[in-house]
Motif scaffolding. Sequence first.
Motif, PDB file in Angstrom:
ATOM      1  N   GLU A   1       0.985  -1.248  -0.053  1.00  0.00           N
ATOM      2  CA  GLU A   1      -0.032  -0.037  -0.193  1.00  0.00           C
ATOM      3  C   GLU A   1       0.910   1.094   0.269  1.00  0.00           C
ATOM      4  OE1 GLU A   1      -2.867  -0.053   2.996  1.00  0.00           O
ATOM      5  OE2 GLU A   1      -3.587  -2.219   2.607  1.00  0.00           O
ATOM      6  N   ALA A   2       0.410   2.315  -0.287  1.00  0.00           N
ATOM      7  CA  ALA A   2       1.459   3.568  -0.382  1.00  0.00           C
ATOM      8  C   ALA A   2       1.882   4.114   0.884  1.00  0.00           C
ATOM      9  CB  ALA A   2       0.147   4.760  -0.894  1.00  0.00           C
ATOM     10  N   SER A   3       1.382   3.776   1.960  1.00  0.00           N
ATOM     11  CA  SER A   3       1.903   4.039   3.191  1.00  0.00           C
ATOM     12  C   SER A   3       3.142   2.986   3.535  1.00  0.00           C
ATOM     13  CB  SER A   3       0.887   3.727   4.406  1.00  0.00           C
ATOM     14  OG  SER A   3       0.446   2.376   4.457  1.00  0.00           O
ATOM     15  N   ASP A   4       3.343   1.893   2.569  1.00  0.00           N
ATOM     16  CA  ASP A   4       4.315   0.999   2.969  1.00  0.00           C
ATOM     17  C   ASP A   4       5.631   1.335   2.293  1.00  0.00           C
ATOM     18  OD1 ASP A   4       2.382  -0.648   4.417  1.00  0.00           O
ATOM     19  OD2 ASP A   4       2.301  -1.863   2.457  1.00  0.00           O
ATOM     20  N   TYR A   5       5.695   2.431   1.566  1.00  0.00           N
ATOM     21  CA  TYR A   5       6.776   3.058   0.801  1.00  0.00           C
ATOM     22  C   TYR A   5       7.234   4.411   0.970  1.00  0.00           C
ATOM     23  CZ  TYR A   5       3.991   3.038  -3.189  1.00  0.00           C
ATOM     24  OH  TYR A   5       2.876   3.299  -3.862  1.00  0.00           O
ATOM     25  N   ALA A   6       8.170   4.920   0.450  1.00  0.00           N
ATOM     26  CA  ALA A   6       8.370   6.072   0.383  1.00  0.00           C
ATOM     27  C   ALA A   6       8.711   6.654  -1.146  1.00  0.00           C
ATOM     28  CB  ALA A   6       9.240   7.002   1.290  1.00  0.00           C
ATOM     29  N   VAL A   7       8.135   7.616  -1.707  1.00  0.00           N
ATOM     30  CA  VAL A   7       8.864   7.997  -3.039  1.00  0.00           C
ATOM     31  C   VAL A   7       9.418   9.531  -3.106  1.00  0.00           C
ATOM     32  CG1 VAL A   7       8.360   8.399  -5.611  1.00  0.00           C
ATOM     33  CG2 VAL A   7       7.256   6.577  -4.302  1.00  0.00           C
ATOM     34  N   SER A   8      10.748   9.694  -3.509  1.00  0.00           N
ATOM     35  CA  SER A   8      11.177  10.986  -3.594  1.00  0.00           C
ATOM     36  C   SER A   8      11.722  11.275  -5.092  1.00  0.00           C
ATOM     37  CB  SER A   8      12.448  11.057  -2.897  1.00  0.00           C
ATOM     38  OG  SER A   8      13.567  10.082  -3.172  1.00  0.00           O
ATOM     39  N   GLY A   9      11.563  12.400  -5.531  1.00  0.00           N
ATOM     40  CA  GLY A   9      12.002  12.771  -6.690  1.00  0.00           C
ATOM     41  C   GLY A   9      10.719  12.757  -7.679  1.00  0.00           C
ATOM     42  N   GLU A  10      10.985  13.127  -9.015  1.00  0.00           N
ATOM     43  CA  GLU A  10       9.791  12.992  -9.798  1.00  0.00           C
ATOM     44  C   GLU A  10      10.160  12.333 -11.187  1.00  0.00           C
ATOM     45  OE1 GLU A  10       7.909  16.654 -10.464  1.00  0.00           O
ATOM     46  OE2 GLU A  10       7.980  17.260  -8.331  1.00  0.00           O
ATOM     47  N   GLY A  11       9.104  11.818 -11.793  1.00  0.00           N
ATOM     48  CA  GLY A  11       9.247  11.229 -13.293  1.00  0.00           C
ATOM     49  C   GLY A  11      10.299  10.330 -13.192  1.00  0.00           C
ATOM     50  N   TRP A  12      11.334  10.211 -14.286  1.00  0.00           N
ATOM     51  CA  TRP A  12      12.293   9.164 -14.209  1.00  0.00           C
ATOM     52  C   TRP A  12      13.283   9.195 -13.093  1.00  0.00           C
ATOM     53  CZ3 TRP A  12      11.781   4.926 -17.106  1.00  0.00           C
ATOM     54  CH2 TRP A  12      10.959   4.994 -18.094  1.00  0.00           C
ATOM     55  N   SER A  13      13.436  10.496 -12.401  1.00  0.00           N
ATOM     56  CA  SER A  13      14.382  10.585 -11.214  1.00  0.00           C
ATOM     57  C   SER A  13      13.951  10.107  -9.798  1.00  0.00           C
ATOM     58  CB  SER A  13      14.914  11.941 -11.434  1.00  0.00           C
ATOM     59  OG  SER A  13      13.779  13.060 -11.021  1.00  0.00           O
ATOM     60  N   SER A  14      12.645   9.542  -9.875  1.00  0.00           N
ATOM     61  CA  SER A  14      12.155   8.939  -8.700  1.00  0.00           C
ATOM     62  C   SER A  14      12.702   7.910  -8.238  1.00  0.00           C
ATOM     63  CB  SER A  14      10.615   8.727  -8.943  1.00  0.00           C
ATOM     64  OG  SER A  14       9.729   9.404  -9.454  1.00  0.00           O
ATOM     65  N   ILE A  15      12.799   8.009  -6.761  1.00  0.00           N
ATOM     66  CA  ILE A  15      13.362   6.865  -6.069  1.00  0.00           C
ATOM     67  C   ILE A  15      12.524   6.348  -5.262  1.00  0.00           C
ATOM     68  CG2 ILE A  15      15.208   6.161  -4.371  1.00  0.00           C
ATOM     69  CD1 ILE A  15      16.836   8.530  -5.598  1.00  0.00           C
ATOM     70  N   VAL A  16      12.303   5.024  -4.998  1.00  0.00           N
ATOM     71  CA  VAL A  16      11.468   4.120  -4.204  1.00  0.00           C
ATOM     72  C   VAL A  16      12.158   3.685  -2.986  1.00  0.00           C
ATOM     73  CG1 VAL A  16       9.405   2.577  -4.040  1.00  0.00           C
ATOM     74  CG2 VAL A  16       9.593   3.748  -6.056  1.00  0.00           C
ATOM     75  N   GLU A  17      11.782   4.107  -1.596  1.00  0.00           N
ATOM     76  CA  GLU A  17      12.506   3.350  -0.758  1.00  0.00           C
ATOM     77  C   GLU A  17      11.464   2.497  -0.010  1.00  0.00           C
ATOM     78  OE1 GLU A  17      14.114   4.637   3.901  1.00  0.00           O
ATOM     79  OE2 GLU A  17      13.435   6.069   2.592  1.00  0.00           O
ATOM     80  N   LEU A  18      12.086   1.191   0.188  1.00  0.00           N
ATOM     81  CA  LEU A  18      11.398   0.146   0.593  1.00  0.00           C
ATOM     82  C   LEU A  18      11.727   0.043   2.094  1.00  0.00           C
ATOM     83  CD1 LEU A  18      11.302  -2.511  -2.301  1.00  0.00           C
ATOM     84  CD2 LEU A  18       9.440  -0.826  -1.605  1.00  0.00           C
ATOM     85  N   PRO A  19      10.937  -0.462   3.224  1.00  0.00           N
ATOM     86  CA  PRO A  19      11.302  -0.265   4.492  1.00  0.00           C
ATOM     87  C   PRO A  19      12.092  -1.863   4.544  1.00  0.00           C
ATOM     88  CG  PRO A  19       9.035  -0.698   4.345  1.00  0.00           C
ATOM     89  CD  PRO A  19       9.496  -0.267   2.993  1.00  0.00           C
ATOM     90  N   ALA A  20      13.016  -2.048   5.614  1.00  0.00           N
ATOM     91  CA  ALA A  20      13.603  -3.238   5.999  1.00  0.00           C
ATOM     92  C   ALA A  20      12.627  -4.173   6.295  1.00  0.00           C
ATOM     93  CB  ALA A  20      14.509  -3.055   7.026  1.00  0.00           C
ATOM     94  N   SER A  21      11.464  -4.158   6.802  1.00  0.00           N
ATOM     95  CA  SER A  21      10.552  -4.933   7.055  1.00  0.00           C
ATOM     96  C   SER A  21       9.847  -5.775   5.880  1.00  0.00           C
ATOM     97  CB  SER A  21       9.441  -4.665   8.144  1.00  0.00           C
ATOM     98  OG  SER A  21       8.736  -3.429   7.302  1.00  0.00           O
ATOM     99  N   TYR A  22       9.841  -5.040   4.628  1.00  0.00           N
ATOM    100  CA  TYR A  22       9.309  -5.509   3.634  1.00  0.00           C
ATOM    101  C   TYR A  22       9.971  -6.689   2.922  1.00  0.00           C
ATOM    102  CZ  TYR A  22       6.264  -6.104  -0.521  1.00  0.00           C
ATOM    103  OH  TYR A  22       5.688  -6.334  -1.469  1.00  0.00           O
ATOM    104  N   LEU A  23      11.362  -6.570   2.891  1.00  0.00           N
ATOM    105  CA  LEU A  23      12.509  -7.427   2.258  1.00  0.00           C
ATOM    106  C   LEU A  23      12.448  -8.671   3.003  1.00  0.00           C
ATOM    107  CD1 LEU A  23      15.083  -5.110   1.259  1.00  0.00           C
ATOM    108  CD2 LEU A  23      13.015  -5.607  -0.250  1.00  0.00           C
TER     109      LEU A  23
END
Length: 134
Positions: A57-79
């Motif tokens: 769900e959207a609350s499970d990750y964070a996105v920084s940047g926009e478009g092609w320069s976006s970076i998705v951060e997944l928390p340690a608990s997800y992997l």
Amino acid sequence: MAFTDLTLESPDADRFAFAPPPGATVTEYTVPEYTVPEYTAPAGPKPDRGTGHGMMEASDYAVSGEGWSSIVELPASYLPADLVESPLYSAATEPMGGGRLLSTALLNVFLTDDGRAFVGAVSPEQLLDAANGR
């Protein structure tokens, strides 16, 4: 280059006519029609989030940047907890400042030593900066 005329009609069938060269042997085959099998979800409960499986769900990750320069951060608990124990993990990744990098032509994945993952179609340095809060 520019177009002066555009027609969206089907072309005449004779445009696709094929005339084999003299002396050629032509063999025609009938291709069976393919039907897509209907998908049936597996029985049983859906996997819990946080186990490395299932939908996020959207609350499970964070996105920084926009478009092609976006970076998705997944928390340690997800992997998956056993990811770093796999022999393929060290073979497919290379060490990089506080974690390991999986680099492909399409995107890069930086897995930090504390278990977080940073994913994006950006340079490894940009992922490292995101992991370090820069």
